[in-house]
Design an enzyme around this catalytic site. Sequence first.
Site, PDB file in Angstrom:
ATOM      1  N   LYS A  11      -4.940   0.661   4.472  1.00 27.38           N
ATOM      2  CA  LYS A  11      -5.413   1.907   4.288  1.00 27.38           C
ATOM      3  C   LYS A  11      -6.936   1.985   3.937  1.00 27.38           C
ATOM      4  O   LYS A  11      -7.653   1.186   3.715  1.00 27.38           O
ATOM      5  CB  LYS A  11      -4.689   2.528   3.121  1.00 27.38           C
ATOM      6  N   TYR A  51       3.567  10.164   9.371  1.00 26.38           N
ATOM      7  CA  TYR A  51       4.276  10.416   8.146  1.00 26.38           C
ATOM      8  C   TYR A  51       5.206  11.783   8.148  1.00 26.38           C
ATOM      9  O   TYR A  51       5.552  12.280   6.870  1.00 26.38           O
ATOM     10  CB  TYR A  51       3.209  10.647   6.955  1.00 26.38           C
ATOM     11  N   ASN A 114      -2.839   3.535  -2.160  1.00 29.49           N
ATOM     12  CA  ASN A 114      -2.053   2.426  -2.595  1.00 29.49           C
ATOM     13  C   ASN A 114      -2.364   1.071  -1.561  1.00 29.49           C
ATOM     14  O   ASN A 114      -1.608   0.279  -1.393  1.00 29.49           O
ATOM     15  CB  ASN A 114      -0.760   2.646  -2.850  1.00 29.49           C
ATOM     16  N   HIS A 117       0.347   0.008   3.702  1.00 27.53           N
ATOM     17  CA  HIS A 117       1.590   0.482   4.065  1.00 27.53           C
ATOM     18  C   HIS A 117       2.420  -0.651   5.025  1.00 27.53           C
ATOM     19  O   HIS A 117       1.774  -1.377   5.510  1.00 27.53           O
ATOM     20  CB  HIS A 117       1.511   1.759   5.104  1.00 27.53           C
ATOM     21  N   GLU A 128       7.150   2.410  14.404  1.00 28.74           N
ATOM     22  CA  GLU A 128       6.006   2.425  14.011  1.00 28.74           C
ATOM     23  C   GLU A 128       4.836   1.484  14.941  1.00 28.74           C
ATOM     24  O   GLU A 128       3.887   1.800  15.155  1.00 28.74           O
ATOM     25  CB  GLU A 128       5.910   2.027  12.541  1.00 28.74           C
TER      26      GLU A 128
HETATM   27  P1  CMP Z   1       3.429   4.710   2.210  1.00 22.42           P
HETATM   28  O1  CMP Z   1       4.377   3.243   2.318  1.00 22.42           O
HETATM   29  O2  CMP Z   1       2.194   4.513   3.157  1.00 22.42           O
HETATM   30  O3  CMP Z   1       4.421   5.880   2.566  1.00 22.42           O
HETATM   31  C1  CMP Z   1       4.320   7.083   2.167  1.00 22.42           C
HETATM   32  C2  CMP Z   1       3.064   7.102   1.393  1.00 22.42           C
HETATM   33  O4  CMP Z   1       3.234   8.468   0.455  1.00 22.42           O
HETATM   34  C3  CMP Z   1       3.251   6.297   0.255  1.00 22.42           C
HETATM   35  O5  CMP Z   1       2.956   5.197   0.720  1.00 22.42           O
HETATM   36  C4  CMP Z   1       2.179   6.653  -0.754  1.00 22.42           C
HETATM   37  O6  CMP Z   1       0.714   6.481  -0.436  1.00 22.42           O
HETATM   38  C5  CMP Z   1       2.262   8.152  -0.503  1.00 22.42           C
HETATM   39  N1  CMP Z   1       2.718   8.706  -1.910  1.00 22.42           N
HETATM   40  C6  CMP Z   1       3.923   8.502  -2.484  1.00 22.42           C
HETATM   41  N2  CMP Z   1       4.114   9.403  -3.643  1.00 22.42           N
HETATM   42  C7  CMP Z   1       2.965   9.977  -3.669  1.00 22.42           C
HETATM   43  C8  CMP Z   1       2.529  10.961  -4.612  1.00 22.42           C
HETATM   44  N3  CMP Z   1       3.259  11.071  -5.529  1.00 22.42           N
HETATM   45  N4  CMP Z   1       1.133  11.424  -4.392  1.00 22.42           N
HETATM   46  C9  CMP Z   1       0.406  11.074  -3.429  1.00 22.42           C
HETATM   47  N5  CMP Z   1       0.891  10.253  -2.394  1.00 22.42           N
HETATM   48  C10 CMP Z   1       1.886   9.563  -2.666  1.00 22.42           C
END
Ligand code: CMP
Length: 140
Positions: A11, A51, A114, A117, A128
């Site tokens: 990311k 998403y 984070n 993904h 995907e």
């Molecule tokens: P990802 O695995 O990419 O799939 C969905 C994403 O939503 C997840 O990782 C997080 O980065 C994001 N996400 C999940 N919960 C939250 C939250 N409370 N606030 C912001 N982003 C979130």
Amino acid sequence: MATERTFSILKPDATKRNLTGAVNAVIEKAGLRIVGQRRIQMSRAQAEKFYEIHKERPFFGELVEFMTSGPVVVQVLEGENAVAKYREVMGATNPANADEGTIRKTFSESVGENTVHGSDSLDNAKAEIAQFFQDSDIAG
Ligand code: CMP
């Protein structure tokens, strides 16, 4: 166990901090092979499509904003049990809950930013991968 392919994204918080190589080292050390990789700037339309499942969530706008805020690296990872294996290597979505040694525990600063993904099922991995790669871009 079967050889599988999963889809990964490094990311914008990873590319911004020059962590592509460090994250890839963790992936490869875990026995996952990077068989496809491209650095791209995701468009808003691509992020919204990717998403879509989260579109009713309160964080959807923030998520799309973040994923288009800088370059990402899209990847195809291959290995035994790759879908589950990569989720183990990434750690919990919220880095505060991630195990020691996982990518998110080591590198991530928040649940939104984070670092990585990874697909949550083999079916989603296929869909995907198909959104971002052609078969000819993948060399196992
Ligand atoms: P990802 O695995 O990419 O799939 C969905 C994403 O939503 C997840 O990782 C997080 O980065 C994001 N996400 C999940 N919960 C939250 C939250 N409370 N606030 C912001 N982003 C979130």
